[in-house]
Design a protein around this motif. Structure first.
Motif, short mmCIF file in Angstrom:
data_model
loop_
_atom_site.label_atom_id
_atom_site.label_comp_id
_atom_site.label_asym_id
_atom_site.label_seq_id
_atom_site.Cartn_x
_atom_site.Cartn_y
_atom_site.Cartn_z
N ASP A 111 -6.10 -5.99 7.10
CA ASP A 111 -6.25 -4.59 6.71
C ASP A 111 -6.44 -3.74 7.97
N THR A 112 -6.75 -2.46 7.82
CA THR A 112 -6.89 -1.56 8.97
C THR A 112 -8.07 -1.90 9.87
N GLU A 113 -9.02 -2.67 9.34
CA GLU A 113 -10.19 -3.09 10.12
C GLU A 113 -9.98 -4.46 10.76
N GLN B 197 0.86 -1.18 0.00
CA GLN B 197 0.00 0.00 0.00
C GLN B 197 0.89 1.23 0.00
N ASP C 115 -1.41 7.23 4.24
CA ASP C 115 -1.63 6.38 5.40
C ASP C 115 -0.66 5.20 5.48
N SER C 116 0.27 5.14 4.55
CA SER C 116 1.17 3.99 4.54
C SER C 116 2.29 4.17 5.56
N ALA D 250 -2.47 -5.79 17.07
CA ALA D 250 -2.05 -5.55 15.69
C ALA D 250 -0.68 -6.20 15.46
N ILE E 87 0.26 -0.77 5.24
CA ILE E 87 -0.58 -0.05 6.19
C ILE E 87 -0.46 -0.74 7.55
N ARG E 88 -0.77 0.00 8.56
CA ARG E 88 -0.79 -0.62 9.89
C ARG E 88 -2.08 -1.43 10.01
N PRO E 89 -1.96 -2.72 10.32
CA PRO E 89 -3.17 -3.55 10.41
C PRO E 89 -3.96 -3.24 11.68
N GLY E 90 -5.24 -3.56 11.62
CA GLY E 90 -6.09 -3.44 12.79
C GLY E 90 -6.00 -4.70 13.64
#
Length: 162
Positions: free
Chosen positions: A59-61, A28, A32-33, A98, A88-91
């Motif tokens: 993913d972020t969610e 990504q 936001d990366s 995370a 991206i930072r995962p949720g």
């Protein structure tokens, strides 16, 4: 009676060409990366060239099934042992902190190595069971997360069985 001469075990292969990981390390991009980088070293601290690292993440969610975010990437280390991913930072995923899962492949290893990178030293069912848990927590430097991997010796990264 003819005696057989023992031979060495087979090593993990194939022996990876440099092109094997090229272009697969950007999961990504955009504002936001984040960048995940680190150095892969051997027993004596020597950097390892052309180690292949694969990551998979939510993913972020906290979902692994997002059709707009594949969640998988591959990178190889350079001559200084350095690798890099843009993602991206995962949720959080169902009761887990995370994290990003790592698979390490290197010519000469007898098996693939698996470990997990966490973003903070928080309570997690996996992290809570690991001796030297601080070795699984990335060090944040702005939007860069540094996650060094030591394959053997003092400071060895905790790896998980298959």
């Amino acid at each position: 009676m003819k005696r057989l001469v023992p031979t060495a075990e087979m090593t993990l292969g194939p022996f990876f060409p440099r092109e094997f990981a090229r272009g697969a390390n950007e999961l990504q991009t955009g504002k936001d990366s984040i960048q995940i980088t680190g150095r892969v070293t051997e027993l004596d601290g020597r950097p390892l060239d052309n180690v292949v690292l694969e990551i998979w993440q939510a993913d972020t969610e906290g979902r692994y099934d997002n059709p707009d975010f594949f969640g998988w990437g591959r990178a190889a280390t350079d001559a200084k042992g350095v690798y890099s991913f843009r993602t991206i930072r995962p949720g959080r995923v169902q009761g887990r902190a995370a994290h990003i899962n790592f698979l390490i492949l290197y010519s000469g290893l007898m098996r693939q190595l698996q470990t997990t990178m966490f973003f903070e030293a928080v309570s997690d069912p996996v992290l809570d069971l690991v001796k030297n848990r601080e070795r699984l927590v990335a060090k944040r430097e702005g939007t860069v997360y540094r996650f060094d991997l030591r394959l053997r010796g003092d400071g060895e990264t905790p790896f998980f069985d298959d």
